[in-house]
Design a protein around this motif. Structure first.
Motif, PDB file in Angstrom:
ATOM      1  N   PHE A   1      -3.048  13.020  14.808  1.00  0.00           N
ATOM      2  CA  PHE A   1      -2.898  11.588  14.579  1.00  0.00           C
ATOM      3  C   PHE A   1      -1.547  11.043  15.020  1.00  0.00           C
ATOM      4  O   PHE A   1      -1.269   9.859  14.850  1.00  0.00           O
ATOM      5  N   GLY A   2      -0.683  11.895  15.545  1.00  0.00           N
ATOM      6  CA  GLY A   2       0.562  11.427  16.119  1.00  0.00           C
ATOM      7  C   GLY A   2       1.740  11.341  15.176  1.00  0.00           C
ATOM      8  O   GLY A   2       2.735  10.698  15.492  1.00  0.00           O
ATOM      9  N   PHE A   3       1.642  11.947  14.018  1.00  0.00           N
ATOM     10  CA  PHE A   3       2.760  11.955  13.076  1.00  0.00           C
ATOM     11  C   PHE A   3       3.605  13.196  13.351  1.00  0.00           C
ATOM     12  O   PHE A   3       3.463  14.222  12.700  1.00  0.00           O
ATOM     13  N   GLY A   4       4.508  13.095  14.317  1.00  0.00           N
ATOM     14  CA  GLY A   4       5.286  14.240  14.763  1.00  0.00           C
ATOM     15  C   GLY A   4       6.186  14.823  13.699  1.00  0.00           C
ATOM     16  O   GLY A   4       6.296  16.032  13.557  1.00  0.00           O
TER      17      GLY A   4
ATOM     18  N   ILE B   1      -2.486  20.876   7.612  1.00  0.00           N
ATOM     19  CA  ILE B   1      -1.791  19.588   7.524  1.00  0.00           C
ATOM     20  C   ILE B   1      -1.021  19.318   8.808  1.00  0.00           C
ATOM     21  O   ILE B   1      -1.029  18.202   9.335  1.00  0.00           O
ATOM     22  N   ALA B   2      -0.352  20.346   9.341  1.00  0.00           N
ATOM     23  CA  ALA B   2       0.410  20.186  10.577  1.00  0.00           C
ATOM     24  C   ALA B   2      -0.499  19.833  11.751  1.00  0.00           C
ATOM     25  O   ALA B   2      -0.168  18.968  12.564  1.00  0.00           O
ATOM     26  N   ILE B   3      -1.644  20.490  11.831  1.00  0.00           N
ATOM     27  CA  ILE B   3      -2.569  20.223  12.937  1.00  0.00           C
ATOM     28  C   ILE B   3      -3.133  18.811  12.850  1.00  0.00           C
ATOM     29  O   ILE B   3      -3.181  18.081  13.846  1.00  0.00           O
ATOM     30  N   VAL B   4      -3.551  18.402  11.654  1.00  0.00           N
ATOM     31  CA  VAL B   4      -4.113  17.060  11.472  1.00  0.00           C
ATOM     32  C   VAL B   4      -3.048  16.004  11.755  1.00  0.00           C
ATOM     33  O   VAL B   4      -3.314  14.990  12.420  1.00  0.00           O
TER      34      VAL B   4
ATOM     35  N   GLY C   1       7.420  19.194  10.021  1.00  0.00           N
ATOM     36  CA  GLY C   1       7.814  19.644   8.683  1.00  0.00           C
ATOM     37  C   GLY C   1       6.803  20.596   8.076  1.00  0.00           C
ATOM     38  O   GLY C   1       7.175  21.622   7.495  1.00  0.00           O
ATOM     39  N   SER C   2       5.534  20.282   8.216  1.00  0.00           N
ATOM     40  CA  SER C   2       4.489  21.152   7.674  1.00  0.00           C
ATOM     41  C   SER C   2       4.460  22.496   8.387  1.00  0.00           C
ATOM     42  O   SER C   2       4.268  23.534   7.760  1.00  0.00           O
ATOM     43  N   ALA C   3       4.663  22.469   9.685  1.00  0.00           N
ATOM     44  CA  ALA C   3       4.682  23.724  10.438  1.00  0.00           C
ATOM     45  C   ALA C   3       5.883  24.571  10.033  1.00  0.00           C
ATOM     46  O   ALA C   3       5.762  25.797   9.908  1.00  0.00           O
ATOM     47  N   ASP C   4       7.022  23.927   9.816  1.00  0.00           N
ATOM     48  CA  ASP C   4       8.205  24.672   9.376  1.00  0.00           C
ATOM     49  C   ASP C   4       7.997  25.299   8.003  1.00  0.00           C
ATOM     50  O   ASP C   4       8.367  26.450   7.774  1.00  0.00           O
ATOM     51  N   ILE C   5       7.397  24.548   7.088  1.00  0.00           N
ATOM     52  CA  ILE C   5       7.118  25.082   5.748  1.00  0.00           C
ATOM     53  C   ILE C   5       6.146  26.257   5.841  1.00  0.00           C
ATOM     54  O   ILE C   5       6.320  27.273   5.173  1.00  0.00           O
ATOM     55  N   ALA C   6       5.120  26.124   6.688  1.00  0.00           N
ATOM     56  CA  ALA C   6       4.155  27.212   6.861  1.00  0.00           C
ATOM     57  C   ALA C   6       4.835  28.465   7.415  1.00  0.00           C
ATOM     58  O   ALA C   6       4.542  29.581   6.987  1.00  0.00           O
ATOM     59  N   LYS C   7       5.778  28.282   8.345  1.00  0.00           N
ATOM     60  CA  LYS C   7       6.498  29.427   8.899  1.00  0.00           C
ATOM     61  C   LYS C   7       7.346  30.112   7.832  1.00  0.00           C
ATOM     62  O   LYS C   7       7.366  31.348   7.744  1.00  0.00           O
ATOM     63  N   ILE C   8       8.036  29.323   7.029  1.00  0.00           N
ATOM     64  CA  ILE C   8       8.889  29.889   5.976  1.00  0.00           C
ATOM     65  C   ILE C   8       8.058  30.678   4.979  1.00  0.00           C
ATOM     66  O   ILE C   8       8.409  31.798   4.606  1.00  0.00           O
ATOM     67  N   ILE C   9       6.944  30.105   4.546  1.00  0.00           N
ATOM     68  CA  ILE C   9       6.074  30.797   3.587  1.00  0.00           C
ATOM     69  C   ILE C   9       5.505  32.066   4.216  1.00  0.00           C
ATOM     70  O   ILE C   9       5.368  33.093   3.552  1.00  0.00           O
TER      71      ILE C   9
ATOM     72  N   VAL D   1      -1.123  33.205   1.237  1.00  0.00           N
ATOM     73  CA  VAL D   1      -1.810  32.987   2.506  1.00  0.00           C
ATOM     74  C   VAL D   1      -2.541  31.644   2.468  1.00  0.00           C
ATOM     75  O   VAL D   1      -2.597  30.933   3.478  1.00  0.00           O
ATOM     76  N   ARG D   2      -3.053  31.279   1.312  1.00  0.00           N
ATOM     77  CA  ARG D   2      -3.736  29.995   1.171  1.00  0.00           C
ATOM     78  C   ARG D   2      -2.762  28.845   1.444  1.00  0.00           C
ATOM     79  O   ARG D   2      -3.121  27.873   2.109  1.00  0.00           O
ATOM     80  N   LEU D   3      -1.528  28.953   0.945  1.00  0.00           N
ATOM     81  CA  LEU D   3      -0.531  27.915   1.197  1.00  0.00           C
ATOM     82  C   LEU D   3      -0.201  27.817   2.680  1.00  0.00           C
ATOM     83  O   LEU D   3      -0.044  26.711   3.217  1.00  0.00           O
ATOM     84  N   ILE D   4      -0.107  28.957   3.341  1.00  0.00           N
ATOM     85  CA  ILE D   4       0.169  28.958   4.776  1.00  0.00           C
ATOM     86  C   ILE D   4      -0.926  28.220   5.528  1.00  0.00           C
ATOM     87  O   ILE D   4      -0.657  27.380   6.387  1.00  0.00           O
TER      88      ILE D   4
END
Length: 53
Positions: free
Chosen positions: A18-21, A11-14, A26-34, A2-5
């Motif tokens: 800042f506009g790094f789509g 990371i995805a929100i930040v 990628g971070s959101a996809d990794i969070a979903k997979i975990i 859960v901590r990794l999620i």
């Protein structure tokens, strides 16, 4: 797990702020997979506890 999620979600929100789509996506996809792996392991754990009883 859960901590990794939570870490990847932050990371995805930040990155999105800042506009790094690409990084945000990628971070959101990794969070979903975990998260899905966590749910599967939770269900397996609950089923194994019911069988042991």
């Amino acid at each position: 797990m859960v901590r990794l999620i939570v870490i990847f979600l932050i990371i995805a929100i930040v990155a999105a702020i800042f506009g790094f789509g690409g990084i945000a996506e990628g971070s959101a996809d990794i969070a979903k997979i975990i998260f899905y792996i966590f749910i599967v392991l939770l269900v397996i754990s609950l089923i194994s506890r019911l069988i042991k009883r």
